[in-house]
Structures are given as C-alpha cells and as structure tokens.
Enzyme design. Structure first.
Site, mmCIF file in Angstrom:
data_model
loop_
_atom_site.group_PDB
_atom_site.id
_atom_site.type_symbol
_atom_site.label_atom_id
_atom_site.label_comp_id
_atom_site.label_asym_id
_atom_site.label_seq_id
_atom_site.Cartn_x
_atom_site.Cartn_y
_atom_site.Cartn_z
ATOM 1 N N TRP A 36 9.866 7.228 0.012
ATOM 2 C CA TRP A 36 8.659 6.616 -0.024
ATOM 3 C C TRP A 36 8.480 5.821 -1.276
ATOM 4 C CZ3 TRP A 36 4.314 6.186 -3.096
ATOM 5 C CH2 TRP A 36 3.116 6.144 -2.252
ATOM 6 N N TRP A 115 0.829 2.731 1.509
ATOM 7 C CA TRP A 115 0.440 1.492 0.836
ATOM 8 C C TRP A 115 0.203 0.193 1.736
ATOM 9 C CZ3 TRP A 115 0.871 1.103 -4.432
ATOM 10 C CH2 TRP A 115 1.742 1.939 -4.974
ATOM 11 N N ASP A 131 -1.439 -4.215 6.717
ATOM 12 C CA ASP A 131 -1.406 -2.689 7.015
ATOM 13 C C ASP A 131 -0.356 -2.464 7.834
ATOM 14 O OD1 ASP A 131 -1.584 -0.059 6.787
ATOM 15 O OD2 ASP A 131 -3.640 -0.105 7.657
ATOM 16 N N CYS A 174 6.027 2.236 4.469
ATOM 17 C CA CYS A 174 4.594 1.398 4.037
ATOM 18 C C CYS A 174 5.176 0.521 3.056
ATOM 19 C CB CYS A 174 3.579 2.187 4.092
ATOM 20 S SG CYS A 174 3.959 3.642 2.758
#
Length: 223
Positions: A36, A115, A131, A174
């Site tokens: 991540w 994020w 997103d 993300c």
C-alpha cells in the site's frame, strides 16, 4: 495498509534524495507486489512529475504534497495558518492543481486506508475527484475541496464532480491508481491528449507502473 509502513525503521538509510523527497528502503519495498503506497512514495512521484515529467508546464500546474493536503483537509480555525502553507504554491496562478487525498482523520498519527486524486481545473472552475474504489462522493476529497476553494482566486465557487474512472481489483492499489490518474490528467489537461481513462488504465498498467517506478528510483539513485 499504510499503518504498518508509515514509520521508517530506526536508523534506516536513505535510498534516494530527490528534491524535497527522501525515500528509504522500507518505502521502496512498498512498490513490490501488494504494498500500500505511503505518502512518501506518492510525494516523490508527484515531485518527479513536477520536476521532470511536466517541467515545461511548471507555470500552469501544481502538485500538492500529501502532507500539505492532509493539513489542509483537517485544519480548523482561521485561514492564517493555512495561508503559510498555501501561499508559496501560488495556487491562484495555476491552471491545474493536483492533490492525493488520504482518508486518515489524524494530523498527528499515520493511518488511513484509501487514496483518491482530487484536481482543480481553472478553465472550467471545476474540482474533479478520481476514486478507484468507486465511492459516490468521497468525503475526504470533498472536504479538502471546500478548504482549498478560498485560496484559488476563483470568481465563483467551483463545481465538484466525481469522474467515472477505472476501479481497482484489490484493497491495496489505490495509491498506484492515483499516480496513474495524475499522469493521465496532466496529459489531457496540459498536453491536449485524448486518451480515455477508462480505456487507457488497466490492472496490467498498474502492475507495470509499480515496476517502472522501481526502475525510475534505481536510475535516479545512480545519477
């Protein structure tokens, strides 16, 4: 999750110093499968895009670092303190502003799990949110846009839209999607490219960007 990687190991050597960015080995390791991305990696990549990738557009674009974005998002009270952070960025002169927004609700402790990319496009007086999790209206990005509005110098309040964009297929990519969105948005807004986000970003592209960013860091380490 970034909680497990946000704090560098004690005495850990700096792997790369690039502009205002410092990366340590534990940061770089996050680019390998299933990591991540933390704020240091995203901040580095934003700085790379600003200094090298889109250096010819320096007068038109601003990449806001994740730490400044977090401060803006959670700041309470009058604008004096915010102004100290934002005035040097001259946001009122930029056509395009990009921010990586984390859902962490603390200014003092590392955390968060997602994020999103928030952009402001002056020619359209428009905030756009990208997103990869597909939220209807991501609250952290919306809050950040509200806090930022009064520093943009726009004649009227900007509109806010959530852009239809590719969705991540796991719980950890993300941040990589944010990097890809940022680069594609700059290409479209600043260079007039016409590639659709939906058609040009795939899960394979995300995997490739992890590999390419590792190679980029290695190349900068030897220059």
């Amino acid at each position: 999750m970034n909680e497990q990687s946000a704090v560098p190991r004690r005495g850990e050597e700096v792997v790369l110093s690039f502009g205002d960015s410092l990366l340590r080995q534990s940061d770089v390791e996050l680019l390998r499968c299933c990591g991540w991305l933390n704020d240091r990696l995203i901040g580095f990549y934003f700085e790379y895009l600003e200094r090298i990738g889109f250096k010819d557009y320096a007068a038109k674009v601003c990449f806001v670092t994740p730490d400044v974005t977090q401060f803006v998002k959670l700041h309470e009270g009058d604008d004096a303190e915010l102004r100290i952070f934002l005035e040097p960025l001259a946001l009122h002169t930029k056509d395009l502003v990009l921010l990586a927004v984390n859902d962490n609700q603390s200014n003092t402790h590392a955390g968060g799990a997602h994020w999103t990319l928030l952009t402001y496009w002056r020619p359209g007086n428009l905030f756009e949110c990208y997103d990869s999790a597909g939220s209807v209206v991501p609250a952290p990005a919306r809050l950040c846009s509200v806090k930022l509005t009064r520093f943009l110098g726009a004649a009227t309040s900007p509109t806010f839209e959530v852009v239809d964009c590719p969705k991540q297929e796991n719980s950890y990519d993300c941040g990589v999607y944010v990097l890809m969105f940022a680069e594609r948005v700059c290409g479209v807004k600043l260079q007039g490219k016409t590639a659709s986000l939906l058609s040009s970003i795939t899960a394979d592209c995300v995997t490739r960007l992890r590999i390419d960013t590792l190679a980029l860091i290695q190349s900068l380490c030897v220059t």
